[in-house]
Design an enzyme around this catalytic site. Structure first.
Site, mmCIF file in Angstrom:
data_model
loop_
_atom_site.group_PDB
_atom_site.id
_atom_site.type_symbol
_atom_site.label_atom_id
_atom_site.label_comp_id
_atom_site.label_asym_id
_atom_site.label_seq_id
_atom_site.Cartn_x
_atom_site.Cartn_y
_atom_site.Cartn_z
ATOM 1 N N ASP A 52 6.619 2.528 -12.548
ATOM 2 C CA ASP A 52 5.750 2.501 -11.388
ATOM 3 C C ASP A 52 4.922 1.224 -11.496
ATOM 4 O OD1 ASP A 52 4.418 3.556 -9.056
ATOM 5 O OD2 ASP A 52 2.730 3.972 -10.373
ATOM 6 N N ASP B 96 1.462 0.224 -9.476
ATOM 7 C CA ASP B 96 0.008 0.294 -9.422
ATOM 8 C C ASP B 96 -0.518 1.279 -10.456
ATOM 9 O OD1 ASP B 96 0.261 -1.388 -7.242
ATOM 10 O OD2 ASP B 96 0.181 0.237 -5.787
ATOM 11 N N ASN C 48 3.650 -2.789 -0.671
ATOM 12 C CA ASN C 48 3.114 -4.080 -1.108
ATOM 13 C C ASN C 48 3.596 -4.469 -2.497
ATOM 14 O OD1 ASN C 48 1.192 -4.633 1.138
ATOM 15 N ND2 ASN C 48 0.280 -2.724 0.434
#
Length: 282
Positions: A21, A23, A144
């Site tokens: 992952d 963030d 993003n």
């Protein structure tokens, strides 16, 4: 600071790929996301005379989910139902997509103004994995992901990125469903059992568990170690840098493979860590 048991840590050197992952695992973009979500719902709830948005709301309803899912879940927690709208909705449109796009605009502004520096321990872990021949991919709910990786100077490490843009374009169900992680494994030419999921959100470790991945490694940035364990992590650390040596495949080749454990002996066990801040995914 916590660390994995030798059996758990040793599995890292016997599996073929790490699915990260983004963030809260590789980059501390959680605070940027959290501020963007707080600005969105703080203003929206105040304008509609709803109970104030809290940090607890973030962890319970938003953390780890794709952006529109986070909007939908947070509104549902206040018994608010809005039209779904379209991804093309402007940020001032009062739809699920409109609110999601409003949050994204706030995040983009924060990223452009302040940038992001990756966690040193995570970079050390990532680079050691690559040096040891472990395949790596990013699997993020965020739309993003590529701009964040570029801002953090990590884009060149990853040939495979399955993010919110890919998931939307290909109709892949987001976390806590395992589908995006399974797609990451598929793009590497591997099975779930070959791969380690590395996550800091409860929805992400749940996805790893539901997908029957070879190992689910939790990183506690604030969600809470026990919560990550409860949702499916095999082990939890607060800094990936503590596991760099566990990636030593030369040393591991002379040790028993944890996947060939003695019958009746568990191949993994759980450890916990303490503090940090966790992520938003989109």
């Amino acid at each position: 600071m916590s660390s994995a048991t030798p059996r758990d840590a040793s599995r890292l050197a016997h599996l073929d790929a790490l699915l990260f992952d983004l963030d809260g695992v590789l980059t501390p973009t959680a605070e940027v996301h959290m501020r963007a979500w707080s600005r969105l719902f703080g203003e929206y709830f105040a304008a509609h005379d709803l109970a104030p948005y809290t940090e607890a709301d973030y962890f319970e309803h938003v953390d780890g989910r794709p952006r529109y899912d986070g909007v939908r879940a947070m509104l549902a927690a206040r018994d608010v139902v809005l039209p779904e709208g379209s991804p093309d909705d402007g940020p001032d449109t009062e739809t699920v997509c409109g609110l999601g796009n409003r949050k994204n605009a706030a995040f983009a502004a924060e990223l452009a103004e302040n940038g992001v520096t990756p966690y040193p321990g995570s970079v050390a872990f990532l680079d050691r994995a690559i040096a040891e021949g472990v395949r790596v991919a990013v699997v993020s709910s965020s739309r993003n992901a590529v701009p964040v990786l570029e801002a953090a100077g990590l884009r060149d490490r990853f040939d495979v990125i399955v993010d919110g843009v890919v998931a939307a374009a290909e109709g892949i169900t987001g976390k806590p469903a395992p589908d995006t992680y399974l797609e990451g494994a598929r793009r590497l030419g591997l099975t779930a059992d070959d791969c380690v999921v590395v996550e800091d959100a409860q929805s992400g470790v749940e996805a790893g568990r539901r997908g029957a991945f070879g190992l689910v490694l939790g990183v506690d940035r604030g969600t809470g170690a026990q919560t990550l364990l409860d949702f499916g992590a095999d082990l939890v650390v607060d800094d990936l840098g503590t596991l760099v040596e566990a990636l030593d495949r030369t040393r591991a080749s002379s040790a028993p493979n944890p996947d060939q454990a003695t019958p009746g002996t568990p191949s993994t066990s759980s450890t916990s860590s303490t503090t940090g801040t966790t992520e938003a995914q989109s």
